[in-house]
Scaffold this motif. Structure first.
Motif, PDB file in Angstrom:
ATOM      1  N   ASN A  72       0.822  -1.211   0.000  1.00  0.00           N
ATOM      2  CA  ASN A  72       0.000   0.000   0.000  1.00  0.00           C
ATOM      3  C   ASN A  72       0.858   1.264   0.000  1.00  0.00           C
ATOM      4  O   ASN A  72       0.536   2.257  -0.663  1.00  0.00           O
ATOM      5  N   PHE A  73       1.960   1.206   0.755  1.00  0.00           N
ATOM      6  CA  PHE A  73       2.855   2.356   0.827  1.00  0.00           C
ATOM      7  C   PHE A  73       3.513   2.596  -0.531  1.00  0.00           C
ATOM      8  O   PHE A  73       3.649   3.747  -0.980  1.00  0.00           O
ATOM      9  N   GLU A  74       3.886   1.509  -1.207  1.00  0.00           N
ATOM     10  CA  GLU A  74       4.510   1.646  -2.525  1.00  0.00           C
ATOM     11  C   GLU A  74       3.519   2.243  -3.533  1.00  0.00           C
ATOM     12  O   GLU A  74       3.880   3.104  -4.340  1.00  0.00           O
ATOM     13  N   LEU A  75       2.259   1.809  -3.471  1.00  0.00           N
ATOM     14  CA  LEU A  75       1.232   2.385  -4.350  1.00  0.00           C
ATOM     15  C   LEU A  75       1.044   3.878  -4.067  1.00  0.00           C
ATOM     16  O   LEU A  75       0.893   4.684  -4.994  1.00  0.00           O
ATOM     17  N   THR A  76       1.066   4.229  -2.783  1.00  0.00           N
ATOM     18  CA  THR A  76       0.919   5.637  -2.404  1.00  0.00           C
ATOM     19  C   THR A  76       2.057   6.471  -2.971  1.00  0.00           C
ATOM     20  O   THR A  76       1.847   7.582  -3.471  1.00  0.00           O
ATOM     21  N   LEU A  77       3.274   5.933  -2.908  1.00  0.00           N
ATOM     22  CA  LEU A  77       4.433   6.645  -3.456  1.00  0.00           C
ATOM     23  C   LEU A  77       4.297   6.822  -4.965  1.00  0.00           C
ATOM     24  O   LEU A  77       4.586   7.907  -5.502  1.00  0.00           O
ATOM     25  N   ILE A  78       3.844   5.774  -5.643  1.00  0.00           N
ATOM     26  CA  ILE A  78       3.674   5.858  -7.106  1.00  0.00           C
ATOM     27  C   ILE A  78       2.617   6.901  -7.450  1.00  0.00           C
ATOM     28  O   ILE A  78       2.793   7.723  -8.362  1.00  0.00           O
ATOM     29  N   MET A  79       1.506   6.887  -6.704  1.00  0.00           N
ATOM     30  CA  MET A  79       0.441   7.868  -6.944  1.00  0.00           C
ATOM     31  C   MET A  79       0.909   9.291  -6.663  1.00  0.00           C
ATOM     32  O   MET A  79       0.351  10.259  -7.195  1.00  0.00           O
ATOM     33  N   SER A  80       1.926   9.435  -5.815  1.00  0.00           N
ATOM     34  CA  SER A  80       2.462  10.755  -5.474  1.00  0.00           C
ATOM     35  C   SER A  80       3.620  11.158  -6.379  1.00  0.00           C
ATOM     36  O   SER A  80       4.326  12.130  -6.088  1.00  0.00           O
ATOM     37  N   GLY A  81       3.826  10.379  -7.456  1.00  0.00           N
ATOM     38  CA  GLY A  81       4.797  10.775  -8.472  1.00  0.00           C
ATOM     39  C   GLY A  81       6.200  10.273  -8.279  1.00  0.00           C
ATOM     40  O   GLY A  81       7.117  10.691  -9.016  1.00  0.00           O
ATOM     41  N   TYR A  82       6.450   9.365  -7.332  1.00  0.00           N
ATOM     42  CA  TYR A  82       7.796   8.851  -7.111  1.00  0.00           C
ATOM     43  C   TYR A  82       8.153   7.850  -8.210  1.00  0.00           C
ATOM     44  O   TYR A  82       7.387   6.906  -8.456  1.00  0.00           O
ATOM     45  N   PRO A  83       9.299   8.014  -8.878  1.00  0.00           N
ATOM     46  CA  PRO A  83       9.701   7.049  -9.912  1.00  0.00           C
ATOM     47  C   PRO A  83       9.974   5.672  -9.294  1.00  0.00           C
ATOM     48  O   PRO A  83      10.461   5.580  -8.171  1.00  0.00           O
ATOM     49  N   LEU A  84       9.661   4.616 -10.041  1.00  0.00           N
ATOM     50  CA  LEU A  84       9.891   3.251  -9.543  1.00  0.00           C
ATOM     51  C   LEU A  84      11.362   3.018  -9.222  1.00  0.00           C
ATOM     52  O   LEU A  84      11.693   2.337  -8.248  1.00  0.00           O
ATOM     53  N   SER A  85      12.244   3.585 -10.049  1.00  0.00           N
ATOM     54  CA  SER A  85      13.681   3.397  -9.809  1.00  0.00           C
ATOM     55  C   SER A  85      14.090   4.016  -8.475  1.00  0.00           C
ATOM     56  O   SER A  85      14.897   3.446  -7.726  1.00  0.00           O
ATOM     57  N   ILE A 139      12.048   4.536  -5.859  1.00  0.00           N
ATOM     58  CA  ILE A 139      11.435   3.728  -4.798  1.00  0.00           C
ATOM     59  C   ILE A 139      12.250   2.470  -4.547  1.00  0.00           C
ATOM     60  O   ILE A 139      12.595   2.150  -3.396  1.00  0.00           O
ATOM     61  N   ASN A 140      12.580   1.734  -5.605  1.00  0.00           N
ATOM     62  CA  ASN A 140      13.320   0.474  -5.443  1.00  0.00           C
ATOM     63  C   ASN A 140      14.694   0.706  -4.838  1.00  0.00           C
ATOM     64  O   ASN A 140      15.158  -0.082  -3.995  1.00  0.00           O
ATOM     65  N   LEU A 141      15.350   1.795  -5.260  1.00  0.00           N
ATOM     66  CA  LEU A 141      16.687   2.097  -4.726  1.00  0.00           C
ATOM     67  C   LEU A 141      16.644   2.292  -3.221  1.00  0.00           C
ATOM     68  O   LEU A 141      17.455   1.711  -2.475  1.00  0.00           O
ATOM     69  N   HIS A 142      15.672   3.057  -2.735  1.00  0.00           N
ATOM     70  CA  HIS A 142      15.652   3.380  -1.304  1.00  0.00           C
ATOM     71  C   HIS A 142      14.973   2.294  -0.470  1.00  0.00           C
ATOM     72  O   HIS A 142      15.262   2.178   0.725  1.00  0.00           O
ATOM     73  N   PHE A 143      14.111   1.490  -1.069  1.00  0.00           N
ATOM     74  CA  PHE A 143      13.638   0.291  -0.380  1.00  0.00           C
ATOM     75  C   PHE A 143      14.807  -0.652  -0.133  1.00  0.00           C
ATOM     76  O   PHE A 143      14.982  -1.180   0.968  1.00  0.00           O
ATOM     77  N   LYS A 144      15.610  -0.846  -1.167  1.00  0.00           N
ATOM     78  CA  LYS A 144      16.776  -1.738  -1.058  1.00  0.00           C
ATOM     79  C   LYS A 144      17.757  -1.222  -0.014  1.00  0.00           C
ATOM     80  O   LYS A 144      18.284  -1.992   0.801  1.00  0.00           O
ATOM     81  N   ARG A 145      17.999   0.080   0.001  1.00  0.00           N
ATOM     82  CA  ARG A 145      18.927   0.661   0.971  1.00  0.00           C
ATOM     83  C   ARG A 145      18.430   0.463   2.402  1.00  0.00           C
ATOM     84  O   ARG A 145      19.229   0.240   3.316  1.00  0.00           O
ATOM     85  N   PHE A 146      17.109   0.549   2.595  1.00  0.00           N
ATOM     86  CA  PHE A 146      16.544   0.345   3.936  1.00  0.00           C
ATOM     87  C   PHE A 146      16.857  -1.058   4.442  1.00  0.00           C
ATOM     88  O   PHE A 146      17.312  -1.239   5.583  1.00  0.00           O
ATOM     89  N   PHE A 147      16.596  -2.065   3.626  1.00  0.00           N
ATOM     90  CA  PHE A 147      16.822  -3.448   4.063  1.00  0.00           C
ATOM     91  C   PHE A 147      18.308  -3.778   4.145  1.00  0.00           C
ATOM     92  O   PHE A 147      18.728  -4.544   5.024  1.00  0.00           O
ATOM     93  N   GLU A 148      19.129  -3.202   3.263  1.00  0.00           N
ATOM     94  CA  GLU A 148      20.571  -3.418   3.354  1.00  0.00           C
ATOM     95  C   GLU A 148      21.126  -2.810   4.636  1.00  0.00           C
ATOM     96  O   GLU A 148      21.947  -3.432   5.327  1.00  0.00           O
ATOM     97  N   ALA A 149      20.681  -1.599   4.976  1.00  0.00           N
ATOM     98  CA  ALA A 149      21.178  -0.940   6.179  1.00  0.00           C
ATOM     99  C   ALA A 149      20.807  -1.708   7.436  1.00  0.00           C
ATOM    100  O   ALA A 149      21.544  -1.691   8.428  1.00  0.00           O
ATOM    101  N   ASN A 150      19.657  -2.418   7.406  1.00  0.00           N
ATOM    102  CA  ASN A 150      19.207  -3.175   8.573  1.00  0.00           C
ATOM    103  C   ASN A 150      19.502  -4.668   8.461  1.00  0.00           C
ATOM    104  O   ASN A 150      19.006  -5.458   9.272  1.00  0.00           O
ATOM    105  N   LYS A 151      20.305  -5.045   7.441  1.00  0.00           N
ATOM    106  CA  LYS A 151      20.741  -6.438   7.237  1.00  0.00           C
ATOM    107  C   LYS A 151      19.546  -7.401   7.232  1.00  0.00           C
ATOM    108  O   LYS A 151      19.505  -8.394   7.952  1.00  0.00           O
ATOM    109  N   ALA A 152      18.557  -7.034   6.407  1.00  0.00           N
ATOM    110  CA  ALA A 152      17.333  -7.843   6.354  1.00  0.00           C
ATOM    111  C   ALA A 152      16.878  -8.028   4.907  1.00  0.00           C
ATOM    112  O   ALA A 152      15.692  -7.957   4.598  1.00  0.00           O
TER     113      ALA A 152
END
Length: 552
Positions: free
Chosen positions: A404-417, A419-432
């Motif tokens: 749902n959060f990803e859909l909200t970001l897309i609807m708010s004009g965030y590019p998929l690239s 979104i994916n970059l910073h989703f990945k950074r979140f999980f990498e930073a938390n080793k998950a």
């Protein structure tokens, strides 16, 4: 430039349409949407509210009492200073600011989250109606009549008593938070921690019910004398030799009489309301502690657990409801409830928590096209994922919120690239990474516990439990001469590189061996352009009246 001109013309067009239709627009309480209705209807609601509560009085004689109020406050502070009840520094900090002194004023914002039925259709109808109105000048506004309650806000900005209010808030708020910490929820994260401890201590049963209740018009219904009595009892209980620092209880009470008000807006109002409620809720707290159940409050909202029968807990709540004629509650007793921004469910003795989205809250975040520094959009993604992990009790509820959060970001004009970059950074930073790739529940539970018990910003700000009363005395901030802070209005156009280029010029011309500024740290911050709310919403009476002084 073309975009700025187009948006400015659009705002001017909206302003003209509102004026022609005699409509009023307000930002709604606890949401990001706008509420539009007839000016006459909104004014009538405000008048009805003032009559119902009896807490406010309209100035009808055209005479501004600002001068008399300022005179009373100045005389009180001078008197306390002469008697050495307050220090010279405290006297200076609490004096009214003569340059921008003005009368406090009352305004209202609609609480559409209280109207659960027809909420979505109302928003869609008004939005479509407004768009059609813009495109067709012959279209007339029609308003759906739904009884939307109002929240009173008293604007104390520039008030003669604002400095006293700030001082008392800084003095008493930390003491209250320390003394009432066990029964105060400071966030949804705090609530989930206590719920998980409750479950881990084997208190969660199949019969466990959750109770939520809301105090009706808390700020306006607290009586003046009752508030002062509750404050006096609080000060007597927690002061040291009837003093807090150098201030006696009598001095604090005399200062409090100058800022007693009945609406949100004054810094001290929330502290006073909390102290009054702390006095009222003692019997409930004692009963809950005796039953080894949870009890916690966030301002005027309360969450409790119980293993009593439904009839017994309702009887207890009804007794509390009849205790004080000024405190009226509306409650719900269920196995699944929503409190703050957390959805809580007891499903066959299994605790399930997830993110709760209020019906009135529009599903949107800061648009990617907005004039904000790019780190603001990065932080939006990080904070959204952080909340999802903290609040979701299992990986499946987390994945649902993530989607749902990803859909909200897309609807708010965030590019998929992006979104994916910073989703990945979140999980990498938390080793998950296994959570992102495979929805591994074991890895998720480790991540959930790690981030849930990570200190939040509010918790870091709080003083330690073993701190002394004297540490709560407000102190003047010392000017850091080794730090220079500059602000500029951020724009995504030609000056987008302003910060980097300014730092380069600073290091080139000012940071050298002979410079007096070589050890000064430069911080460049940003301010934003006026928001749509600031351009469209008018809540303040004419300034020439608010600042007009008549002294009797």
């Amino acid at each position: 430039m073309a975009r700025a001109k187009h948006e400015n013309q659009l705002v001017l067009s909206i302003q003209r349409k509102l004026k022609k239709a005699n409509a009023i627009i307000r930002r709604t309480d606890k949401s990001k949407i706008f509420y539009i209705c007839s000016s006459k209807e909104f004014e009538q609601k405000a008048i009805d509210y003032m009559k119902k509560t009896g807490a406010y009085q309209e100035i009808t004689n055209g005479i501004n009492p600002l001068g008399n109020i300022r005179h009373l406050i100045t005389n009180l502070l001078d008197n306390l200073k002469e008697k050495k009840s307050i220090t010279n520094e405290q006297w200076k900090n609490m004096l009214p600011n003569l340059r921008n002194c003005e009368l406090p004023h009352l305004y209202f914002i609609p609480k559409v989250h209280k109207v659960r039925s027809f909420l979505s259709s109302l928003y869609i109808f008004l939005t479509l109606q407004f768009i059609v109105k813009l495109s067709c000048p012959f279209f007339n506004f029609n308003f759906i009549r739904i009884n939307v309650p109002l929240r009173p806000i008293m604007s104390f900005k520039g008030s003669p008593a604002i400095n006293i209010s700030k001082f008392l808030n800084a003095l008493l708020a930390p003491i209250y938070l320390r003394m009432a910490r066990k029964t105060t929820y400071i966030s949804g994260t705090d609530l989930i921690r206590q719920l998980e401890n409750y479950r881990n201590n084997s208190r969660l049963q199949t019969t466990t019910l959750f109770i939520i209740f809301d105090v009706t018009d808390l700020y306006t219904m607290i009586p003046r004398d009752g508030a002062l009595d509750a404050l006096a009892r609080f000060l007597n209980k927690y002061s040291n030799n009837r003093k807090i620092g150098n201030l006696s209880i009598d001095t604090i009470l005399r200062l409090s009489r100058m800022v007693l008000g009945g609406a949100m807006g004054s810094p001290f109002t929330m502290v006073l309301a909390n102290i009054y409620m702390l006095d009222w809720e003692q019997k409930l707290i004692e009963d809950q502690e005796s039953d080894k159940e949870l009890y916690g409050r966030y301002i005027d909202d309360v969450f409790m657990t119980t293993n009593l029968s439904r009839a017994d807990i309702i009887k207890r709540l009804d007794e509390a409801n009849n205790k004080d004629p000024n405190i009226k509650i509306t409650y719900a007793v269920q196995s699944a409830v929503d409190f703050l921004d957390v959805a809580i469910e007891n499903k066959d003795q299994k605790l399930i928590t997830s993110v709760f989205h209020k019906p009135a809250a529009e599903s949107c975040v800061l648009p990617f096209s907005s004039d904000h520094p790019r780190y603001t959009h990065r932080n939006t993604i990080y904070c959204g994922l952080l909340r999802a992990v903290r609040f979701s009790s299992d990986v499946y509820h987390f994945d649902h919120e993530r989607f749902n959060f990803e859909l909200t970001l897309i609807m708010s004009g965030y590019p998929l690239s992006f979104i994916n970059l910073h989703f990945k950074r979140f999980f990498e930073a938390n080793k998950a990474m296994n959570v992102w790739k495979y929805l591994d529940d074991n890895t998720y539970q480790q991540l959930h516990r790690k981030l849930l018990y990570q200190s939040t910003r509010n918790e870091i700000k709080q003083l330690p439990v073993n701190s002394t009363i004297d540490q709560y005395i407000p102190k003047t901030k010392i000017w850091d001469r080794q730090r220079l802070i500059l602000h500029y209005k951020y724009e995504s156009g030609p000056i987008i590189k302003y910060r980097r280029e300014f730092h380069q010029l600073w290091e080139k011309y000012y940071v050298h061996r002979e410079s007096l500024l070589k050890n000064v740290r430069l911080t460049i911050g940003t301010t934003n352009n006026p928001s749509l709310e600031r351009r469209l919403v008018k809540k303040k009476p004419p300034s020439d009246f608010l600042a007009d002084i008549h002294v009797n």
